[in-house]
Design an enzyme around this catalytic site. Sequence first.
Site, PDB file in Angstrom:
ATOM      1  N   CYS A  67       0.824  -1.218   0.000  1.00  0.00           N
ATOM      2  CA  CYS A  67       0.000   0.000   0.000  1.00  0.00           C
ATOM      3  C   CYS A  67       0.861   1.272   0.000  1.00  0.00           C
ATOM      4  CB  CYS A  67      -0.945  -0.038   1.196  1.00  0.00           C
ATOM      5  SG  CYS A  67      -2.381   1.022   1.016  1.00  0.00           S
ATOM      6  N   ARG A 100     -12.103   6.188  -2.781  1.00  0.00           N
ATOM      7  CA  ARG A 100     -11.231   5.124  -2.303  1.00  0.00           C
ATOM      8  C   ARG A 100     -11.698   3.794  -2.874  1.00  0.00           C
ATOM      9  NH1 ARG A 100      -7.611   6.645   1.394  1.00  0.00           N
ATOM     10  NH2 ARG A 100      -7.007   4.570   2.066  1.00  0.00           N
ATOM     11  N   HIS A 136      -3.852  -5.906   1.798  1.00  0.00           N
ATOM     12  CA  HIS A 136      -3.718  -6.121   3.239  1.00  0.00           C
ATOM     13  C   HIS A 136      -4.389  -7.447   3.585  1.00  0.00           C
ATOM     14  CE1 HIS A 136      -2.613  -1.886   3.605  1.00  0.00           C
ATOM     15  NE2 HIS A 136      -3.657  -1.577   2.875  1.00  0.00           N
TER      16      HIS A 136
END
Lengths: 247, 463
Positions: free
Chosen positions: A93, A127, A193
Amino acid sequence: MRLRIGHMYPDLMNLYGDRGNVIALARRLQWRGIEAEIVGIAAGDAAALGDFDLLFMGGGQDREQAIVCRDLEARREDLRRAMEADVVLLAVCGGYQLLGHYYRMPDGREIPGLGILDLHTEAGPTRMIGNAACRSEYLPEPGTLVGFENHGGRTYLGPGCAPLATVLSGHGNNGEDGGEGAVYRNVFGTYLHGSLLPKNPHFADLLLGRALARRGAGTMGDPLDDSLEWRAHRVALGLAGVDGREA
Amino acid sequence: MGIRARLAHIFGKLGIRVLRLLGRAATTAPGRVILAVDPGFISRVSGQVRHSRAVITGTNGKTTTAALLEGMMAGAGWKVVRNASGSNMAAGIATALVDHDAISGCDALVAEVDEAALAGVAAMVQPDLAVVTNFFRDQLDRYGELDRTVDLVRRGLERVRGTACLNADDPRVADLADSLPGEVDTVFFGLAGEASGGERDAVDPAAAGLDTQFCPRCGGRFTYEGRVFGHLGDYRCPDCGWRRPARHVVGRILDADGAGLLMAIDFPDGDSLVAKLGVPGAYNAYNAVGAAAAARAAGIDGPAIRAGLEAFTGAFGRMERLSLEDREVVLALSKNPVGFDQILRAVADDAGTGAVLVGINDGHADGRDISWLWDVDFEMLDAGEVPVVVSGTRAEDMAVRLKYGGLDLERLQIVGDLEGALERAVERSPRGARVYALLTYTAMLGLRERLERRGLVGEMWRG
């Protein structure tokens, strides 16, 4: 045999439980009878990155990432030499974005990155959040990677690196070209993640295998019993809407 | 009260009754109907509240702080309306107002409010009292970064008139004081480090991996004289000199065990009280002192505050106890790393622990991203031999977390169904021992609903 794992900025780049990746690497070495030395590398620490076998960097909040950015500036050449010497690096990320040429803000300003990976990132209007799955040619069967993505930046790869995987479900690098993550030599970047490595044991072993090979160790020994990890992997595939068989 | 509000009340009442006949909790859906019939319902009805309209927000401790404040006000003989079920957005508050017949008058409204919903709810409720508990990282997939959550709360507090009670030990909360409207009184509360049983040594925040390490004013890195847990403590910025503000209401833990706390609370006028609290952990001491600060601001006297503290046995799913086949089952809502760590500490310290159930769901209200499990110190369960049963929609992820935490796999079992998992944990626990069920929000709701049907726990809308 003993591997040195450098956890870069564990205090600053610790936003989404990414430390699970370091836990997974250390445990999988331990279960194979290989010693692992975990070293936290904080901003300002005098550390020679080339002395490590494997480096990990996660993502952080903007405030923290700005500090990391300044510190990495001073490490740019050291890190570049380590990468050219094939030290293994996994960046997730925010850490992944920092490896590229720059991050373009909504107002057009560009925050320079390290330029280690031939890619750049642009801030997006929304997002990209959710369970995600992709398939990577770098990995043995089934080749799927599962995780959770949560990023506003859109990352675009140049010809100097290749995507790590092809998106099966989710957005990947930018929601447009179907690529997820990036690979250059032993440098791996990804948006996933989860933590990523615990439920993608084949990827954890790929990283460890490359680090061991670089040290001249031919084999990793008997395979571990990963039945629990694969159960979690299959559940995550299902949550991403991917049927394990079609993947 | 106008015809529209009355109509909304009647519709809401009907909705609640029908849903409860169907065995549903009815904490949010009726509120949507109420607000559809009368969008101004909450402000109209809260306008009639006689003494105090309180909002309670922050990452952890909202429900317990609200329940404690309600108890203290009830101790003073007030009729209090509270959204007891943790349904903490506008619809949940509307439901509570109808359920408790606030339309025919009440003395106080105590509303726990989701951080992101605070601005909207405060505009309707017009609070004269606010409590901000703490800011920890929670549900990043919903709220984004901590900075954003703090900003949402800051905006919500602009609507508050009267008193704001802020946790001085949390730098991000204390920093809110400067942006409050001028006419608002600030009451800082906190815990004394000396007797809190926390980590008292000077701490390097970098080594501790704290959620907040940097001064919100200048970006300098805090140093700590003492810390209670997480980033809560006596911080100071070496760069700009900003430090924890002087506190008006201070709690001290005098004694602690697995079942509860003995604590003292000092008020600014020199008044002080000692009370026994039936729930354990330093985080509950914070809830107690926050509630006490708010109660005092609302004019509640010491004996009523003490009565409220001592009558408290645990809010919905917060260390709630029930008896099942000769074992004591303790339900503990566990929804983010710091809260989880506190509860795991209590479980590990309790010599009477017979088994542990960990139920992890990834519903919207839980946060769909379960990466945070890797920030919880499950390694605390490694010592000892108690069996651990994992359950919920992410049971497999939880099992992997425990495996990599070093738990002996002989102790571990996966049972997807929560009720079945609880039964298994109870079976594997010795008689007379305690079975801890650590559950995310929807896992708690789901399990509790089954236990309610069996008459093992009270109905949650009664809180």
